[in-house]
Design a protein around this motif. Structure first.
Motif, PDB file in Angstrom:
ATOM      1  N   ASP A  31      41.096 -22.339  50.391  1.00  0.00           N
ATOM      2  CA  ASP A  31      40.545 -22.851  49.289  1.00  0.00           C
ATOM      3  C   ASP A  31      41.060 -22.089  48.030  1.00  0.00           C
ATOM      4  O   ASP A  31      41.392 -22.604  46.992  1.00  0.00           O
ATOM      5  N   LYS A  32      40.689 -20.692  48.298  1.00  0.00           N
ATOM      6  CA  LYS A  32      40.806 -19.740  46.987  1.00  0.00           C
ATOM      7  C   LYS A  32      42.200 -19.733  46.594  1.00  0.00           C
ATOM      8  O   LYS A  32      42.733 -19.666  45.501  1.00  0.00           O
ATOM      9  N   ILE A  33      43.431 -19.401  47.585  1.00  0.00           N
ATOM     10  CA  ILE A  33      44.734 -19.774  47.351  1.00  0.00           C
ATOM     11  C   ILE A  33      44.989 -20.879  46.794  1.00  0.00           C
ATOM     12  O   ILE A  33      45.842 -20.866  45.869  1.00  0.00           O
ATOM     13  N   ALA A  34      44.679 -22.069  47.343  1.00  0.00           N
ATOM     14  CA  ALA A  34      45.013 -23.040  46.684  1.00  0.00           C
ATOM     15  C   ALA A  34      44.757 -23.349  45.313  1.00  0.00           C
ATOM     16  O   ALA A  34      45.410 -23.885  44.481  1.00  0.00           O
ATOM     17  N   GLU A  62      39.603 -13.165  52.251  1.00  0.00           N
ATOM     18  CA  GLU A  62      38.358 -12.838  51.470  1.00  0.00           C
ATOM     19  C   GLU A  62      38.682 -12.534  50.075  1.00  0.00           C
ATOM     20  O   GLU A  62      39.269 -13.171  49.088  1.00  0.00           O
ATOM     21  N   ASP A  63      39.070 -11.049  49.813  1.00  0.00           N
ATOM     22  CA  ASP A  63      39.678 -10.695  48.462  1.00  0.00           C
ATOM     23  C   ASP A  63      41.189 -11.189  48.359  1.00  0.00           C
ATOM     24  O   ASP A  63      41.876 -11.139  49.428  1.00  0.00           O
ATOM     25  N   LEU A  64      41.620 -11.584  47.054  1.00  0.00           N
ATOM     26  CA  LEU A  64      42.956 -11.848  46.724  1.00  0.00           C
ATOM     27  C   LEU A  64      43.738 -10.736  46.432  1.00  0.00           C
ATOM     28  O   LEU A  64      43.345 -10.264  45.296  1.00  0.00           O
ATOM     29  N   HIS A  65      44.911 -10.379  46.982  1.00  0.00           N
ATOM     30  CA  HIS A  65      45.877  -9.361  46.588  1.00  0.00           C
ATOM     31  C   HIS A  65      46.933  -9.999  45.757  1.00  0.00           C
ATOM     32  O   HIS A  65      47.660 -10.959  46.451  1.00  0.00           O
ATOM     33  N   VAL A  66      47.047  -9.592  44.586  1.00  0.00           N
ATOM     34  CA  VAL A  66      48.075 -10.392  43.813  1.00  0.00           C
ATOM     35  C   VAL A  66      49.112  -9.476  43.151  1.00  0.00           C
ATOM     36  O   VAL A  66      48.761  -8.269  42.977  1.00  0.00           O
ATOM     37  N   VAL A  82      43.455  -6.794  42.619  1.00  0.00           N
ATOM     38  CA  VAL A  82      42.716  -7.441  43.905  1.00  0.00           C
ATOM     39  C   VAL A  82      41.664  -8.112  43.090  1.00  0.00           C
ATOM     40  O   VAL A  82      40.681  -7.382  42.437  1.00  0.00           O
ATOM     41  N   VAL A  83      41.315  -9.517  43.542  1.00  0.00           N
ATOM     42  CA  VAL A  83      40.225 -10.372  42.879  1.00  0.00           C
ATOM     43  C   VAL A  83      39.561 -10.859  44.007  1.00  0.00           C
ATOM     44  O   VAL A  83      40.071 -11.327  44.984  1.00  0.00           O
ATOM     45  N   ALA A  84      38.417 -11.093  43.553  1.00  0.00           N
ATOM     46  CA  ALA A  84      37.208 -11.716  44.554  1.00  0.00           C
ATOM     47  C   ALA A  84      37.579 -13.458  44.873  1.00  0.00           C
ATOM     48  O   ALA A  84      37.374 -14.021  45.776  1.00  0.00           O
ATOM     49  N   GLY A  85      38.437 -13.933  43.678  1.00  0.00           N
ATOM     50  CA  GLY A  85      38.342 -15.329  43.513  1.00  0.00           C
ATOM     51  C   GLY A  85      39.130 -15.761  42.491  1.00  0.00           C
ATOM     52  O   GLY A  85      39.310 -14.822  41.450  1.00  0.00           O
ATOM     53  N   PRO A  86      39.751 -17.037  42.142  1.00  0.00           N
ATOM     54  CA  PRO A  86      40.559 -17.454  41.188  1.00  0.00           C
ATOM     55  C   PRO A  86      40.116 -17.211  39.801  1.00  0.00           C
ATOM     56  O   PRO A  86      40.916 -16.859  38.830  1.00  0.00           O
TER      57      PRO A  86
END
Length: 286
Positions: A31-34, A62-66, A82-86
């Motif tokens: 879900d977070k990535i989508a 979990e955390d998103l590495h971008v 690094v973010v927790a969510g969108p």
């Protein structure tokens, strides 16, 4: 030549070691990535999934590495976060050419090798060993990535933040191109073009470089252009020279028996004229 992805001047790279869908826009992802992919697409940002070469673990998100890259100016940049969510990644800032608050500027380039098997088997068959080999020479700077466009050119290499595309790469050619880019230069051999500009203008830049021998990444750019039917005329800045380049499309069928080898469009040089006199010494033959 002249085949880099036209609509890619803003980039969002999302690290995800799990399975990649054949098409990111299907949003068949956690879900977070989508949601992050959807937001990027809505803003005209090019989303890519990335992972370290050789890693295939299926981990819980979990955390998103971008990584984000901005190539819509003469001084492209990229940043890591690094973010927790969108909601924690300000993509509108990226669109405006501003580093998002959750990210920190990178001072080294990043290299993407397409290994997207679900999109095209050739990308994985040729791209996987190339990515692993390149990562041995440039640790922490190389990523496997999802589809970048141009499966017929596998293995594909993308140099960020400028969005320089190379195709049909061998391991030796990829290392040479990566090292050249780290030094602020491009190599014309196997160069597909610079992403984010129309294909005829990519061709104009290529012919201007070939004529002058200008290798600096930032020294060549189209200043103006106009089209008359299939013919495109461009004024190209090449160092301190202005060059008028006229190109037209030309059909080409690759000598490959795979399904990805349909006839493609390349470009033929119609004319090239320097608009300002300049002293130029032809590079010595290798």
């Amino acid at each position: 030549m002249a085949s880099a992805t036209v609509g890619a001047r803003l980039w969002l790279l999302i690290e995800y070691a799990g399975p990649w869908p054949s098409h990111l826009e299907s949003l068949q992802l956690p879900d977070k990535i989508a949601e992050l992919v959807r937001r990027a697409l809505d803003r005209g940002i090019r989303p890519q999934l990335i992972r370290r070469p050789g890693r295939r673990t299926r981990t819980q998100v979990e955390d998103l590495h971008v990584l984000v890259a901005y190539a819509a100016s003469q001084e492209p940049w990229m940043a890591r976060g690094v973010v927790a969510g969108p909601d924690d990644l300000d993509l509108d800032a990226l669109v405006a050419g501003v580093v998002p608050e959750s990210c920190i500027l990178e001072d080294e380039p990043v290299f993407l090798v397409c290994t997207h098997a679900k999109r095209n088997a050739c990308c994985a068959r040729i791209g996987l060993p190339l990515a692993r080999s390149l990562a041995e020479s440039l640790p922490d700077r190389v990523w496997e990535t999802s589809h970048v466009g141009g499966d017929r050119y596998a293995a594909n290499l993308v140099c960020l933040p400028h969005g320089i595309f190379y195709g049909s790469m061998s391991q030796a050619a990829a290392l040479a191109a990566a090292n050249a880019y780290r030094s602020g230069e491009v190599i014309l051999d196997r160069l597909r073009g610079r992403a984010g500009i129309p294909e005829p203008l990519q061709a104009a830049e290529h012919f201007a470089r070939a004529h002058t021998g200008e290798c600096s990444v930032g020294a060549v750019a189209v200043e103006s252009s106009r089209s008359d039917g299939d013919v495109t005329e461009a004024i190209v800045r090449c160092g301190d020279v202005r060059i008028q380049v006229v190109v037209e499309p030309s059909a080409f069928t690759p000598p490959c028996g795979t399904a990805c080898a349909e006839t493609i469009t390349t470009y033929r040089l119609v004319s090239l004229d320097r608009l300002t006199p300049v002293q130029y010494t032809t590079p010595a033959l290798a």
